[in-house]
Design an enzyme around this catalytic site. Structure first.
Site, PDB file in Angstrom:
ATOM      1  N   ASN A 107     -34.912 -21.278 -56.835  1.00  0.00           N
ATOM      2  CA  ASN A 107     -34.875 -20.675 -58.090  1.00  0.00           C
ATOM      3  C   ASN A 107     -33.912 -19.150 -57.776  1.00  0.00           C
ATOM      4  OD1 ASN A 107     -36.603 -22.274 -59.470  1.00  0.00           O
ATOM      5  ND2 ASN A 107     -38.234 -21.503 -58.515  1.00  0.00           N
ATOM      6  N   HIS A 112     -34.927 -18.247 -50.983  1.00  0.00           N
ATOM      7  CA  HIS A 112     -35.830 -19.078 -50.429  1.00  0.00           C
ATOM      8  C   HIS A 112     -35.614 -20.620 -50.994  1.00  0.00           C
ATOM      9  CE1 HIS A 112     -37.875 -17.130 -53.789  1.00  0.00           C
ATOM     10  NE2 HIS A 112     -38.183 -18.133 -53.920  1.00  0.00           N
ATOM     11  N   CYS A 154     -39.326  -5.447 -49.503  1.00  0.00           N
ATOM     12  CA  CYS A 154     -39.213  -6.782 -49.738  1.00  0.00           C
ATOM     13  C   CYS A 154     -40.253  -7.698 -49.336  1.00  0.00           C
ATOM     14  CB  CYS A 154     -37.796  -7.478 -49.177  1.00  0.00           C
ATOM     15  SG  CYS A 154     -37.591  -9.117 -49.227  1.00  0.00           S
ATOM     16  N   CYS A 205     -39.432 -10.155 -46.291  1.00  0.00           N
ATOM     17  CA  CYS A 205     -39.054  -9.486 -45.197  1.00  0.00           C
ATOM     18  C   CYS A 205     -40.347  -9.022 -44.387  1.00  0.00           C
ATOM     19  CB  CYS A 205     -38.085  -8.315 -45.580  1.00  0.00           C
ATOM     20  SG  CYS A 205     -36.271  -8.716 -45.757  1.00  0.00           S
ATOM     21  N   HIS A 245     -31.780 -10.496 -44.925  1.00  0.00           N
ATOM     22  CA  HIS A 245     -32.106 -10.409 -46.517  1.00  0.00           C
ATOM     23  C   HIS A 245     -30.714 -10.654 -47.200  1.00  0.00           C
ATOM     24  CE1 HIS A 245     -34.153  -8.929 -50.067  1.00  0.00           C
ATOM     25  NE2 HIS A 245     -33.059  -8.784 -50.137  1.00  0.00           N
ATOM     26  N   ASP A 250     -46.505 -21.879 -49.121  1.00  0.00           N
ATOM     27  CA  ASP A 250     -46.599 -21.057 -50.380  1.00  0.00           C
ATOM     28  C   ASP A 250     -47.945 -20.592 -50.696  1.00  0.00           C
ATOM     29  OD1 ASP A 250     -44.455 -20.863 -53.015  1.00  0.00           O
ATOM     30  OD2 ASP A 250     -46.424 -20.741 -53.506  1.00  0.00           O
TER      31      ASP A 250
END
Ligand code: DGP
Length: 113
Positions: A86, A99, A4, A7, A46, A30
């Site tokens: 999203n 997120h 991930c 992660c 997670h 970002d």
């Protein structure tokens, strides 16, 4: 979680521009900013998306929501900001680790889509 991306960022295995961290969550800039301020806030535990958010403990949820306001204040977003999460292919989620995008520093469009 193995493989991930977020992660690995949380673990420090992939570098990031950290803006906030506490016991439960991590926030960083970002890589492809869509606004002058564009920060991602993620739980250290997670879960794939907001559809699974009920799997997180209450203290993590509280920390996540609290972090958003703290980061907005820290970044000087006194005129407002937008928070987006999203979820899944229809929403174009590209990283399957929950997120929240914090977007600010410019006037947002008045349409959500
Ligand atoms: P979403 O499309 O909602 O899943 O958003 C994922 C965001 O993650 C996207 O805006 C770009 C960002 N992103 C992807 N890879 C990296 C990375 O390696 N570092 C950072 N800082 N951001 C990343």
């Amino acid at each position: 979680m193995e493989n991930c991306l977020f992660c690995k960022i949380i673990a420090g295995d992939i570098p990031s521009a950290k803006v906030y961290e506490d016991e439960f969550c991590y926030a960083f800039r970002d890589i492809n900013p869509q606004a002058p301020t564009h920060i991602l806030v993620v739980p250290k535990q997670h879960v794939a998306s907001i559809a699974e958010i009920s799997a997180l403990p209450a203290d993590t949820l509280c920390a996540l929501m609290g972090a958003i306001g703290k980061i907005a204040a820290q970044e000087g977003l006194s005129n407002g900001f937008r928070v987006v999460s999203n979820c899944g292919p229809d929403a174009c989620q590209s990283v399957p680790h929950l997120h929240f995008h914090i977007l600010g520093g410019r006037q947002m469009a008045d349409q959500m889509a």
